[in-house]
Design a protein around this motif. Structure first.
Motif, PDB file in Angstrom:
ATOM      1  N   ALA A  12       0.824  -1.046  -0.259  1.00  0.00           N
ATOM      2  CA  ALA A  12      -0.087   0.015   0.082  1.00  0.00           C
ATOM      3  C   ALA A  12       0.782   1.078   0.178  1.00  0.00           C
ATOM      4  O   ALA A  12       0.333   2.396  -0.179  1.00  0.00           O
ATOM      5  N   SER A  15       3.170   6.174   3.088  1.00  0.00           N
ATOM      6  CA  SER A  15       2.307   7.079   3.264  1.00  0.00           C
ATOM      7  C   SER A  15       1.017   6.590   3.751  1.00  0.00           C
ATOM      8  O   SER A  15       0.363   7.312   4.723  1.00  0.00           O
ATOM      9  N   GLN A  16       0.437   5.685   2.957  1.00  0.00           N
ATOM     10  CA  GLN A  16      -0.926   5.272   3.527  1.00  0.00           C
ATOM     11  C   GLN A  16      -0.926   4.697   4.723  1.00  0.00           C
ATOM     12  O   GLN A  16      -1.839   4.759   5.716  1.00  0.00           O
ATOM     13  N   ALA A  20      -3.047   6.054   8.249  1.00  0.00           N
ATOM     14  CA  ALA A  20      -3.753   5.076   8.696  1.00  0.00           C
ATOM     15  C   ALA A  20      -3.435   5.331  10.378  1.00  0.00           C
ATOM     16  O   ALA A  20      -4.266   5.253  11.458  1.00  0.00           O
ATOM     17  N   CYS A  77      -5.345  13.217   8.131  1.00  0.00           N
ATOM     18  CA  CYS A  77      -4.779  11.839   7.803  1.00  0.00           C
ATOM     19  C   CYS A  77      -5.391  11.432   6.590  1.00  0.00           C
ATOM     20  O   CYS A  77      -4.837  10.413   5.859  1.00  0.00           O
ATOM     21  N   LEU A  81      -3.991  10.376   2.953  1.00  0.00           N
ATOM     22  CA  LEU A  81      -4.461   8.915   2.487  1.00  0.00           C
ATOM     23  C   LEU A  81      -4.916   8.746   0.922  1.00  0.00           C
ATOM     24  O   LEU A  81      -4.342   8.036   0.287  1.00  0.00           O
ATOM     25  N   TYR A  82      -5.858   9.663   0.765  1.00  0.00           N
ATOM     26  CA  TYR A  82      -6.435   9.800  -0.410  1.00  0.00           C
ATOM     27  C   TYR A  82      -5.871  10.752  -1.479  1.00  0.00           C
ATOM     28  O   TYR A  82      -6.478  10.877  -2.458  1.00  0.00           O
TER      29      TYR A  82
END
Length: 83
Positions: A12, A15-16, A20, A77, A81-82
């Protein structure tokens, strides 16, 4: 357990995973903070019942501020994530 986390990080992206973990830590921190606020307020009301209204009002204001900071942290965050 650690190998599963490492595989997820590789799949993933770091960074993701960091986003999280950051969102989770923000939620946990807010829960601990509000728990301490509530516990301290109950102790204060137990010691001085005549000041219950003022203590309750301050507890609600501080709890709202803690929740606001936690919400900002979770949103940042999620943006990391996105985005």
């Amino acid at each position: 357990m650690l190998s599963l986390i490492m595989l997820q990080a590789a799949a993933a992206g770091l960074s993701q995973l960091g986003a999280a973990i950051g969102a989770g830590l923000a939620a946990i921190g807010a829960g601990i903070g509000i728990g301490k606020i509530g516990g301290s307020a109950m102790e204060a009301i137990g010691r001085q019942p005549e000041a219950a209204g003022d203590i309750r009002m301050n507890m609600i204001i501080i709890g709202a501020l803690v929740e606001g900071v936690a919400l900002f942290a979770v949103i940042i965050c999620l943006l990391a994530l996105y985005a």
